[in-house]
Design an enzyme around this catalytic site. Structure first.
Site, PDB file in Angstrom:
ATOM      1  CB  THR A  60      20.051   9.017 -73.432  1.00  0.00           C
ATOM      2  OG1 THR A  60      20.514   8.006 -72.523  1.00  0.00           O
ATOM      3  CG2 THR A  60      20.964  10.220 -73.352  1.00  0.00           C
ATOM      4  CG  LEU A 115       9.690   7.300 -68.552  1.00  0.00           C
ATOM      5  CD1 LEU A 115       8.306   6.752 -68.834  1.00  0.00           C
ATOM      6  CD2 LEU A 115      10.026   7.111 -67.086  1.00  0.00           C
ATOM      7  CB  ALA A 116      13.934  10.669 -70.640  1.00  0.00           C
ATOM      8  CE  LYS A 140       5.072  -0.751 -64.827  1.00  0.00           C
ATOM      9  NZ  LYS A 140       3.872  -1.374 -65.268  1.00  0.00           N
ATOM     10  CD  GLU A 155       0.146  -4.109 -72.507  1.00  0.00           C
ATOM     11  OE1 GLU A 155       1.054  -4.021 -73.350  1.00  0.00           O
ATOM     12  OE2 GLU A 155       0.343  -4.370 -71.311  1.00  0.00           O
ATOM     13  CG  HIS A 210      -0.681  -0.071 -63.526  1.00  0.00           C
ATOM     14  ND1 HIS A 210      -0.003   1.022 -63.050  1.00  0.00           N
ATOM     15  CD2 HIS A 210       0.164  -0.670 -64.404  1.00  0.00           C
ATOM     16  CE1 HIS A 210       1.193   1.077 -63.626  1.00  0.00           C
ATOM     17  NE2 HIS A 210       1.317   0.061 -64.439  1.00  0.00           N
ATOM     18  CG  ASP A 256       0.058   3.112 -60.533  1.00  0.00           C
ATOM     19  OD1 ASP A 256      -0.362   3.269 -61.695  1.00  0.00           O
ATOM     20  OD2 ASP A 256      -0.129   2.068 -59.889  1.00  0.00           O
ATOM     21  CG  HIS A 257       1.830   4.935 -66.300  1.00  0.00           C
ATOM     22  ND1 HIS A 257       2.608   3.839 -66.059  1.00  0.00           N
ATOM     23  CD2 HIS A 257       0.969   4.565 -67.270  1.00  0.00           C
ATOM     24  CE1 HIS A 257       2.249   2.854 -66.852  1.00  0.00           C
ATOM     25  NE2 HIS A 257       1.255   3.264 -67.597  1.00  0.00           N
ATOM     26  CG  ASP A 288       4.593  -5.153 -66.098  1.00  0.00           C
ATOM     27  OD1 ASP A 288       5.442  -4.334 -65.682  1.00  0.00           O
ATOM     28  OD2 ASP A 288       4.085  -5.094 -67.234  1.00  0.00           O
ATOM     29  NE  ARG A 291      25.557   3.530 -69.030  1.00  0.00           N
ATOM     30  CZ  ARG A 291      25.245   2.280 -69.293  1.00  0.00           C
ATOM     31  NH1 ARG A 291      25.949   1.306 -68.732  1.00  0.00           N
ATOM     32  NH2 ARG A 291      24.278   1.963 -70.105  1.00  0.00           N
TER      33      ARG A 291
HETATM   34  P1  NAP Z   1      15.789   2.692 -70.996  1.00  0.00           P
HETATM   35  O1  NAP Z   1      15.241   3.141 -72.303  1.00  0.00           O
HETATM   36  O2  NAP Z   1      16.561   1.431 -70.935  1.00  0.00           O
HETATM   37  O3  NAP Z   1      16.717   3.888 -70.470  1.00  0.00           O
HETATM   38  C1  NAP Z   1      17.630   3.735 -69.435  1.00  0.00           C
HETATM   39  C2  NAP Z   1      18.410   5.027 -69.258  1.00  0.00           C
HETATM   40  O4  NAP Z   1      19.352   4.864 -68.192  1.00  0.00           O
HETATM   41  C3  NAP Z   1      19.201   5.472 -70.466  1.00  0.00           C
HETATM   42  O5  NAP Z   1      19.149   6.882 -70.535  1.00  0.00           O
HETATM   43  C4  NAP Z   1      20.631   5.014 -70.145  1.00  0.00           C
HETATM   44  O6  NAP Z   1      21.502   5.828 -70.859  1.00  0.00           O
HETATM   45  C5  NAP Z   1      20.657   5.258 -68.652  1.00  0.00           C
HETATM   46  N1  NAP Z   1      21.630   4.446 -67.914  1.00  0.00           N
HETATM   47  C6  NAP Z   1      21.738   3.090 -67.897  1.00  0.00           C
HETATM   48  N2  NAP Z   1      22.735   2.723 -67.063  1.00  0.00           N
HETATM   49  C7  NAP Z   1      23.237   3.862 -66.528  1.00  0.00           C
HETATM   50  C8  NAP Z   1      24.274   4.141 -65.591  1.00  0.00           C
HETATM   51  N3  NAP Z   1      24.983   3.164 -65.026  1.00  0.00           N
HETATM   52  N4  NAP Z   1      24.503   5.433 -65.267  1.00  0.00           N
HETATM   53  C9  NAP Z   1      23.798   6.439 -65.828  1.00  0.00           C
HETATM   54  N5  NAP Z   1      22.812   6.230 -66.718  1.00  0.00           N
HETATM   55  C10 NAP Z   1      22.541   4.961 -67.066  1.00  0.00           C
HETATM   56  O7  NAP Z   1      14.649   2.581 -69.894  1.00  0.00           O
HETATM   57  P2  NAP Z   1      13.198   3.267 -69.878  1.00  0.00           P
HETATM   58  O8  NAP Z   1      12.276   2.472 -70.730  1.00  0.00           O
HETATM   59  O9  NAP Z   1      13.309   4.710 -70.156  1.00  0.00           O
HETATM   60  O10 NAP Z   1      12.730   2.999 -68.385  1.00  0.00           O
HETATM   61  C11 NAP Z   1      13.254   3.725 -67.268  1.00  0.00           C
HETATM   62  C12 NAP Z   1      12.430   3.391 -66.032  1.00  0.00           C
HETATM   63  O11 NAP Z   1      11.082   3.772 -66.239  1.00  0.00           O
HETATM   64  C13 NAP Z   1      12.390   1.904 -65.679  1.00  0.00           C
HETATM   65  O12 NAP Z   1      12.328   1.783 -64.282  1.00  0.00           O
HETATM   66  C14 NAP Z   1      11.076   1.450 -66.290  1.00  0.00           C
HETATM   67  O13 NAP Z   1      10.543   0.312 -65.627  1.00  0.00           O
HETATM   68  C15 NAP Z   1      10.217   2.669 -66.051  1.00  0.00           C
HETATM   69  N6  NAP Z   1       9.086   2.796 -66.958  1.00  0.00           N
HETATM   70  C16 NAP Z   1       9.286   3.009 -68.300  1.00  0.00           C
HETATM   71  C17 NAP Z   1       8.197   3.180 -69.134  1.00  0.00           C
HETATM   72  C18 NAP Z   1       8.383   3.465 -70.618  1.00  0.00           C
HETATM   73  O14 NAP Z   1       7.387   3.786 -71.272  1.00  0.00           O
HETATM   74  N7  NAP Z   1       9.578   3.374 -71.155  1.00  0.00           N
HETATM   75  C19 NAP Z   1       6.893   3.116 -68.635  1.00  0.00           C
HETATM   76  C20 NAP Z   1       6.724   2.900 -67.257  1.00  0.00           C
HETATM   77  C21 NAP Z   1       7.823   2.750 -66.443  1.00  0.00           C
HETATM   78  P3  NAP Z   1      23.038   5.426 -71.194  1.00  0.00           P
HETATM   79  O15 NAP Z   1      22.994   4.111 -71.873  1.00  0.00           O
HETATM   80  O16 NAP Z   1      23.531   6.558 -72.056  1.00  0.00           O
HETATM   81  O17 NAP Z   1      23.737   5.390 -69.895  1.00  0.00           O
END
Ligand code: NAP
Length: 500
Positions: free
Chosen positions: A17, A20-21, A150, A218, A242, A179-180, A237, A48
Site C-alpha cells: 500500500t 513505491l508499490a 535501498k 534535483e 547511484h 539500484d534503480h 542516499d 498492515r
Molecule cells: P511507504 O510509502 O512508507 O510504504 C511503506 C509500506 O510498508 C506501506 O505499504 C505500509 O503499509 C507497509 N508497512 C509499514 N509497516 C508495516 C508492518 N509492520 N507490516 C507490514 N507492512 C508494513 O514507503 P515507500 O516510499 O514505498 O518505500 C519503501 C522502500 O522503498 C523503502 O526502503 C524506500 O527507501 C525504498 N524506496 C522508495 C522509493 C519511492 O519512490 N517511494 C524510491 C527508492 C527506494 P501499512 O501502513 O498498511 O502497514
C-alpha cells in the site's frame, strides 16, 4: 545477461500500500503484462491495513491509470492480485501468508517460483527474510528470489549485519539488490557506447581523457522524508549507491563476456581501485553542502533546517561534490568528479567525458581557445548522447567553431521506453542479476563512504547552510575543480541540443 528465465512466478510485495508499490511497481507490472512478458503470474500484496482483495485491486487499477493514463485489459490484470493484511513484525501471522501463497501457487500453476519484493522500511528487511525461511515460505520447488530496496544498511557494519540475516534464507545468487539507476535506459547504455564503438574504447583512458564529471541534481527538497534524510544525507542516499555505480560502469574494463558474473567482477575491480580517502584528506577531495532558502521556478522555498522533522541545527549534508581517483593503470591521474544535491537549479543527471586538449592548436584565436571534445551522456530527464567537436565555421577563413552531434531518445520510441522498475522486475523474473548490486560492490562502496562520513559526522560544518536553493551548490564545489584547472560544464550549456 543473455540467459532467459522462467516468467512464471508468484510475486509477493511487502509494503503493497506504500508509495513505491503504487507509483512504480504496479504500473511496471501492468506494462509487462500488456507487452505479453508475463507468463503465468499472481501477486500477493502485504501490508498492515485491513483492506479487502477488491479494495486492493481497485488501488492497483487507480495506480495504473494515474501513472500511465490508460488501462486497457485492466480487469483481467487486477484479477491476479490478492491482499493479505499482515504485520511483518508479528511472528505469529506468517503461517496464514504461507497458506495463501500455497493456494495461489496451485491455482495459477506457478511451479513454486517466488519473488519476495521488500518495498518497506529497511529495518524490516532482515526480520522478514528470517521469517520467510523459518516459517517455510521459501520451501518451494521452483526458484526463490529476494528483491530488496535501498538503503542496504547505514554503513558497512550495519550492511554486514543485514547481509548476514538475508543470507541465512537466500544465497547471494538469489538476492536482487535494487539500484534503480541501473534500470535507467542511458545508464545501461554506458557499456554499449563504450564497448560497441571503435572510436571510443581506444581513447577511454588517461592518455586521452582529462576528467569525467557526473552530476545528478534535483530541484526538490527533502519534502516529507526529513526523518529518514536526517540519518542519511546525500552521501549515503546518493553517493554510496547511484553515483559510485555510474563511476564503476564508466571505469570498468571490458568484461570477457556479458554474463552477470563477468560484468560484476569488472565492477568490483573498480571499487577495489578507488583511492581511499580518510581523516585530514577528506576536505581535499570532498565538499559538503546544505541548502539555504531561495527561489526555484519563481517560488520561495525554505532552508533545509526549516523543513519538517529536521533538526534546527542539522549537520546533515544535502549536497556532495567529490573527486574520486581510481588508482589503476587505465585511470591513474584522471579525476572522476561527482556532484549531487537537493534544491539545485535544475533536475538533471548527466555524465561529461572531457577529452584532453589537442597537442597543438592550429586554429587558435587570441580571443578564444578551442573547446575540448566532450562526450555527454544524458541520463535524465532527457536521454541521449551529444558529442562536442570542432569544425570549420561556415563561410569564414579557417576559423573553428564547436559543433554538437546529438542523438536523443525521444519521439515515438520514448513512449515505449520501459521504466527502470519495469526492466528490473523483468530481469529479476528472468533470473538476470547483472543490473543489481552484488554484495561485494555494496561492501566496497560502504567502506569508501564510511571514511568520509566518519569525518563529517564528527566535525560540525560551520558554514551550513552554504548554498542557496536554486543554485548548483556551494562555492567550494567549484573550487574543487578550479584547483585542478577544470570547471563544471554548465548543465544548461550541455542541454542545448538534446532537449529540443
Ligand atoms: P511507504 O510509502 O512508507 O510504504 C511503506 C509500506 O510498508 C506501506 O505499504 C505500509 O503499509 C507497509 N508497512 C509499514 N509497516 C508495516 C508492518 N509492520 N507490516 C507490514 N507492512 C508494513 O514507503 P515507500 O516510499 O514505498 O518505500 C519503501 C522502500 O522503498 C523503502 O526502503 C524506500 O527507501 C525504498 N524506496 C522508495 C522509493 C519511492 O519512490 N517511494 C524510491 C527508492 C527506494 P501499512 O501502513 O498498511 O502497514
Amino acid at each position: 545477461m543473455t540467459q532467459t528465465g522462467n516468467m512464471t512466478s508468484l510475486i509477493m510485495i511487502f509494503g503493497a500500500t506504500g508509495d513505491l508499490a503504487v507509483r512504480k511497481l504496479f504500473p511496471s507490472l501492468y506494462r509487462l503484462y500488456n507487452r505479453g512478458k508475463l507468463d503465468k503470474f499472481a501477486v500477493i500484496g502485504v501490508a498492515r491495513r485491513p483492506i479487502s482483495n477488491e479494495e486492493f485491486q481497485n488501488s492497483v487499477k487507480d495506480s495504473v491509470l494515474t501513472a500511465l493514463g490508460k488501462n486497457e485489459n485492466i480487469d483481467e490484470f487486477i484479477s491476479h492480485f490478492y491482499y493479505q493484511a499482515h504485520d511483518v513484525a508479528d511472528s505469529g501471522s506468517y503461517g496464514a501468508l504461507k497458506e495463501l501463497a500455497n493456494q495461489i501457487d496451485e491455482k495459477y500453476e506457478l511451479e513454486g517460483n517466488r519473488i519476495f519484493y521488500l518495498a518497506m522500511a529497511p529495518e524490516f528487511f532482515g526480520p522478514i527474510a528470517l521469517h520467510l525461511k523459518s516459517d517455510g515460505l521459501t520451501d518451494v520447488k521452483g526458484y526463490k528470489r529476494l528483491v530488496i530496496e535501498k538503503p542496504f544498511g547505514h554503513d558497512l557494519e550495519s550492511a554486514k549485519q543485514l547481509n548476514k540475516q538475508i543470507r541465512t534464507a537466500f544465497s547471494e545468487k538469489e538476492v536482487y539488490r535494487i539500484d534503480h539507476y541501473l534500470g535507467k535506459e542511458m545508464v545501461r547504455n554506458i557499456e554499449v557506447i563504450r564497448f560497441a564503438n571503435a572510436i571510443f574504447e581506444p581513447l577511454w583512458n588517461n592518455r586521452y581523457i582529462s576528467n569525467i564529471q557526473i552530476t545528478s541534481s534535483e530541484i526538490l527538497g527533502v519534502e516529507e522524508r526529513g526523518r529518514y534524510y536526517e540519518t542519511s544525507g546525500a552521501l549515503r542516499d546518493m553517493v554510496q549507491n547511484h553515483m559510485l555505480q555510474m563511476v564503476a560502469l564508466l571505469a570498468m574494463e571490458p568484461p570477457i563476456r556479458l554474463t552477470t558474473d563477468e560484468v560484476r567482477s569488472e565492477k568490483v575491480r573498480v571499487f577495489r581501485s578507488l583511492r581511499s580517502i580518510s581523516g585530514g584528506e577528506v576536505d581535499k577531495y570532498f565538499v559538503r553542502g546544505q541548502y539555504g532558502s531561495g527561489t526555484i521556478e519563481d517560488e520561495q522555498v525554505p532552508e533545509y533546517r526549516a523543513e519538517p522533522m529536521v533538526d534546527k541545527e542539522s549537520n546533515t549534508e544535502t549536497f556532495v561534490a567529490g573527486k574520486v581517483m581510481i588508482d589503476n593503470f587505465r585511470w591513474a591521474g584522471v579525476p572522476f568528479y561527482i556532484r549531487t544535491g537537493k534544491r539545485m537549479k535544475t533536475k538533471s543527471t548527466k555524465i561529461v567525458v572531457q577529452f584532453k586538449d589537442i597537442p597543438m592548436n592550429l586554429y587558435y584565436q587570441p580571443e578564444k581557445m578551442l573547446n575540448p571534445n566532450l562526450l555527454v551522456i544524458h541520463i535524465q530527464p532527457e536521454e541521449g548522447i551529444t558529442l562536442h567537436l570542432n569544425a570549420k565555421k561556415m563561410g569564414g577563413h579557417l576559423d573553428a567553431q564547436e559543433v554538437k552531434l546529438s542523438f536523443a531518445n525521444t519521439g515515438i520510441n520514448a513512449m515505449n521506453t520501459p521504466e527502470g522498475y519495469e526492466k528490473l522486475l523483468y530481469d529479476c523474473m528472468r533470473g538476470d542479476a547483472t543490473n543489481f548490486t552484488h554484495w561485494d560492490e555494496v561492501a566496497y562502496s560502504w567502506a569508501f563512504v564510511d571514511n568520509i562520513s566518519d569525518v563529517w559526522e564528527n566535525t560540525k560544518a560551520g558554514d551550513f547552510p552554504n548554498y542557496s536553493s536554486g543554485t548548483m551548490g556551494p562555492r567550494a564545489s567549484d573550487e574543487l575543480l578550479e584547483k585542478d584547472g577544470f570547471f563544471w560544464w554548465p548543465v544548461d550549456y550541455l542541454d542545448v541540443d538534446i532537449c529540443k
